[in-house]
Design a protein around this motif. Structure first.
Motif, PDB file in Angstrom:
ATOM      1  N   UNK A 259      18.549  21.887 -30.271  1.00 44.07           N
ATOM      2  CA  UNK A 259      17.695  22.801 -29.725  1.00 44.07           C
ATOM      3  C   UNK A 259      16.340  22.825 -30.395  1.00 44.07           C
ATOM      4  N   UNK A 260      15.265  23.286 -29.676  1.00 37.77           N
ATOM      5  CA  UNK A 260      14.065  23.485 -30.141  1.00 37.77           C
ATOM      6  C   UNK A 260      13.443  24.927 -29.849  1.00 37.77           C
ATOM      7  N   UNK A 261      12.959  25.630 -30.764  1.00 40.60           N
ATOM      8  CA  UNK A 261      12.485  27.118 -30.623  1.00 40.60           C
ATOM      9  C   UNK A 261      10.871  26.928 -30.619  1.00 40.60           C
ATOM     10  N   UNK A 262      10.207  27.184 -29.493  1.00 39.97           N
ATOM     11  CA  UNK A 262       8.846  27.232 -29.651  1.00 39.97           C
ATOM     12  C   UNK A 262       8.199  28.733 -29.952  1.00 39.97           C
ATOM     13  N   UNK A 263       8.117  28.925 -31.126  1.00 39.98           N
ATOM     14  CA  UNK A 263       7.332  29.915 -31.611  1.00 39.98           C
ATOM     15  C   UNK A 263       5.923  29.817 -32.220  1.00 39.98           C
ATOM     16  N   UNK A 264       5.696  30.676 -33.102  1.00 37.48           N
ATOM     17  CA  UNK A 264       4.604  30.173 -33.876  1.00 37.48           C
ATOM     18  C   UNK A 264       4.318  28.821 -34.388  1.00 37.48           C
ATOM     19  N   UNK A 265       5.555  28.437 -34.805  1.00 37.78           N
ATOM     20  CA  UNK A 265       5.828  27.083 -35.117  1.00 37.78           C
ATOM     21  C   UNK A 265       6.985  26.555 -34.345  1.00 37.78           C
ATOM     22  N   UNK A 266       7.300  25.366 -34.668  1.00 38.29           N
ATOM     23  CA  UNK A 266       8.576  24.868 -33.476  1.00 38.29           C
ATOM     24  C   UNK A 266       9.531  24.441 -34.658  1.00 38.29           C
ATOM     25  N   UNK A 267      10.849  25.148 -34.423  1.00 32.46           N
ATOM     26  CA  UNK A 267      11.889  24.522 -35.194  1.00 32.46           C
ATOM     27  C   UNK A 267      12.833  23.734 -34.419  1.00 32.46           C
ATOM     28  N   UNK A 268      13.029  22.544 -34.868  1.00 30.41           N
ATOM     29  CA  UNK A 268      14.040  21.568 -34.308  1.00 30.41           C
ATOM     30  C   UNK A 268      15.309  21.597 -34.946  1.00 30.41           C
ATOM     31  N   UNK A 269      16.675  21.815 -34.313  1.00 28.09           N
ATOM     32  CA  UNK A 269      17.734  21.686 -35.187  1.00 28.09           C
ATOM     33  C   UNK A 269      18.706  20.709 -34.344  1.00 28.09           C
ATOM     34  N   UNK A 270      19.560  20.030 -35.114  1.00 26.81           N
ATOM     35  CA  UNK A 270      20.528  18.990 -34.282  1.00 26.81           C
ATOM     36  C   UNK A 270      21.627  19.350 -35.243  1.00 26.81           C
ATOM     37  N   UNK A 271      22.894  19.490 -34.315  1.00 22.75           N
ATOM     38  CA  UNK A 271      24.019  19.818 -34.910  1.00 22.75           C
ATOM     39  C   UNK A 271      24.693  18.301 -35.283  1.00 22.75           C
ATOM     40  N   UNK A 272      24.898  18.047 -36.438  1.00 17.98           N
ATOM     41  CA  UNK A 272      25.440  16.908 -37.071  1.00 17.98           C
ATOM     42  C   UNK A 272      26.903  16.836 -37.431  1.00 17.98           C
ATOM     43  N   UNK A 273      27.554  18.055 -37.330  1.00 18.86           N
ATOM     44  CA  UNK A 273      28.843  18.365 -37.466  1.00 18.86           C
ATOM     45  C   UNK A 273      29.106  18.042 -39.124  1.00 18.86           C
ATOM     46  N   UNK A 274      29.092  17.048 -39.595  1.00 22.10           N
ATOM     47  CA  UNK A 274      29.288  16.897 -41.264  1.00 22.10           C
ATOM     48  C   UNK A 274      28.057  16.833 -41.906  1.00 22.10           C
ATOM     49  N   UNK A 275      27.630  16.819 -43.164  1.00 19.96           N
ATOM     50  CA  UNK A 275      26.509  16.892 -43.611  1.00 19.96           C
ATOM     51  C   UNK A 275      25.893  15.405 -43.580  1.00 19.96           C
ATOM     52  N   UNK A 276      24.631  15.114 -43.077  1.00 25.64           N
ATOM     53  CA  UNK A 276      24.080  13.947 -43.110  1.00 25.64           C
ATOM     54  C   UNK A 276      22.662  13.738 -44.256  1.00 25.64           C
ATOM     55  N   UNK A 277      22.972  12.722 -44.687  1.00 26.77           N
ATOM     56  CA  UNK A 277      21.622  12.706 -45.807  1.00 26.77           C
ATOM     57  C   UNK A 277      20.669  12.071 -45.120  1.00 26.77           C
ATOM     58  N   UNK A 278      19.446  12.827 -44.856  1.00 27.63           N
ATOM     59  CA  UNK A 278      18.548  12.368 -44.083  1.00 27.63           C
ATOM     60  C   UNK A 278      17.575  11.484 -44.826  1.00 27.63           C
ATOM     61  N   UNK A 279      17.211  10.416 -44.309  1.00 27.98           N
ATOM     62  CA  UNK A 279      16.684   9.499 -44.823  1.00 27.98           C
ATOM     63  C   UNK A 279      14.853   9.257 -44.046  1.00 27.98           C
ATOM     64  N   UNK A 280      14.881  10.626 -43.140  1.00 30.60           N
ATOM     65  CA  UNK A 280      13.739  10.313 -42.402  1.00 30.60           C
ATOM     66  C   UNK A 280      12.764  11.673 -42.438  1.00 30.60           C
TER      67      UNK A 280
END
Length: 498
Positions: A259-280
């Motif tokens: 989902x992406x919320x378009x407010x003053x800023x934009x917040x994008x969240x992806x459900x990954x189920x388990x914890x994902x170690x972000x490399x990006x």
């Protein structure tokens, strides 16, 4: 038996709201009240925590009164809140010892620089999923303990209590000192793998564990609102930070849903189920914890934030004066067939995820004598969509899977031109739901689930309905060309030297 409702307390950065939802997940009533923004020094942003409390209590009472509801008509209360904003108060009197430090506040940036110079970044990232930044609560709390007279010694004696805004409201409503896993995961003090406050991180930041709230699931009865406030003992059964609540309200219950919320800023969240170690360069965060004690489960997210979303449109209005109302931007942008080769990078306060360039600056490229206000407006909207696409591209790399659609909400999600361009540049459908108050709805769903008002996530997911679906229409060649031009524009914005 009379119809019952869920009361959602939606405590935001500039206003407090109370929204009633019925069993169909529809809005039955709403009340809202703004409160002061306090700017004591450049880069400092504060709130009076008592004003937050009184405004929130006022709107809750008002919406119940306007619809002639008693406490017995409210099945449960769900709380969602501006995240990271930090409150420190006296356990005995319930009075704040200082103004709340708001998530936007940058006063702890020097401490963050020191921690990073000491090589602590990877330790914090591994344990909390976060980068070291003044945005999060831990360094705000450290500042309060170091700078409010007597605060550290009183905290060490257990006389003070710390919490984010959810914990503050629960304390005022019920006398209980607690927070949920989603809010705890935004403090830089919480180990998202052990689901507990981390003693090593507390030691580094010199924070006594005794002042921290008990951590509870996001769904399930955690406390009861006192009769003195809403006329009866009402279970507080749902708590989640605003962006996690919006993700829940969008029924993003399965890995890969975004989902992406378009407010003053934009917040994008992806459900990954388990914890994902972000490399990006994304954040790993807890979405929510649900279920009974014997079958409890935690859903994790990767998150990226865009600093300038709707704020870009506000600049067109207040800075350039090419529109009088923000709502006029779509018509102005639609007055031209395209942006005529203009790229607008709205890095007014740097670039967020996945670039994390605090020194980038807003950049408008490709202007000619033929450039009009319409072209600038269109390029501004496209800049919002491009930034969102950058975050989602990073998410897909982290998750190792393409997204199938993007669910959207927030004020700018009403802009059809922006939503169509977002679908085009992502090459996936963009879907806008019928109920766009998804932050409050998510808190209501978590609370209702916690008291059996709804049977489970399957029933909640069935209530999510599409209002409009935007299908990609841009050719592959044009999309790739536009993305290449955008990346060149990002490079120019990042090359700015203040």
């Amino acid at each position: 038996m009379a119809e019952q409702f869920i009361l959602a307390i939606d405590q935001g950065t500039t206003s407090s709201r109370a929204i009633l939802f019925n069993r169909s997940g529809r809005i039955h009533g709403i009340a809202q009240q703004e409160f002061r923004q306090i700017f004591p020094s450049p880069g400092w942003v504060e709130h009076d925590a008592n004003e937050i409390w009184h405004s929130q209590l006022t709107v809750a009472r008002r919406v119940m009164r306007d619809h002639q509801l008693a406490a017995t008509d409210i099945a449960a209360i769900g709380i969602t809140n501006q995240r990271e904003t930090s409150v420190l108060w006296d356990r005995t009197t319930g009075e704040p010892v200082a103004h709340a430090i708001v998530w936007q506040d940058r006063r702890a940036a020097g401490l963050c620089d020191t921690l990073k110079a000491e090589g602590k970044g990877e330790l914090f990232r591994k344990k909390t999923g976060l980068v070291i930044d003044a945005y999060f609560s831990g360094t705000k709390l450290r500042w309060l303990l170091d700078n409010v007279p007597g605060a550290r010694s009183r905290a060490e004696r257990g006389e003070l209590a710390f919490g984010t805004v959810d914990a503050w409201l629960v304390y005022k409503l019920s006398g209980e000192h607690l927070t949920d896993t989603s809010n705890a995961s935004r403090t830089m003090l919480f180990n998202i793998h052990t689901l507990d406050w981390d003693d090593e991180l507390l030691d580094i930041l010199k924070i006594p564990r005794v002042i921290l709230p008990r951590v509870v699931p996001s769904s399930g009865t955690a406390a009861y609102a006192s009769e003195a406030f809403l006329g009866g003992r009402i279970p507080i059964a749902g708590i989640a930070g605003d962006q996690q609540a919006a993700t829940y309200g969008q029924a993003c219950f399965h890995p890969g849903m975004v989902k992406s919320t378009y407010g003053t800023g934009c917040f994008i969240l992806m459900n990954t189920g388990s914890a994902v170690d972000s490399h990006n360069q994304l954040l790993t965060t807890i979405g929510w914890t649900t279920g009974e004690a014997t079958s409890r489960s935690t859903d994790y997210m990767v998150e990226g934030g865009v600093f300038m979303g709707g704020a870009t449109v506000q600049w067109l209005r207040d800075g350039l004066g090419i529109i009088k109302q923000s709502s006029e931007v779509e018509a102005l942008a639609a007055s031209v067939p395209d942006s005529d080769g203009i790229s607008f990078v709205p890095a007014f306060s740097g670039l967020g995820a996945p670039h994390w360039d605090a020194y980038a600056r807003g950049t408008l490229l490709g202007i000619t004598r033929g450039t009009s206000a319409g072209h600038i407006a269109r390029a501004a909207l496209e800049g919002i969509a491009f930034q969102t696409a950058d975050v989602i591209a990073a998410m897909q790399k982290d998750a190792g899977t393409p997204i199938l659609e993007l669910r959207v909400d927030g004020g700018a999600a009403r802009n059809n031109l922006l939503m169509q361009f977002q679908a085009d540049i992502l090459n996936v459908p963009v879907v806008r739901p019928e109920v766009t108050e998804t932050t409050a709805l998510g808190a209501a769903y978590l609370a209702g689930l916690g008291v059996g008002f709804w049977a489970g996530q399957e029933e909640i997911a069935a209530q999510w309905h599409v209002e409009q679906r935007f299908e990609p229409q841009m050719s592959k060649d044009e999309r790739l060309s536009r993305l290449e031009i955008w990346q060149r524009a990002i490079a120019r914005a990042s090359a700015w030297v203040a």
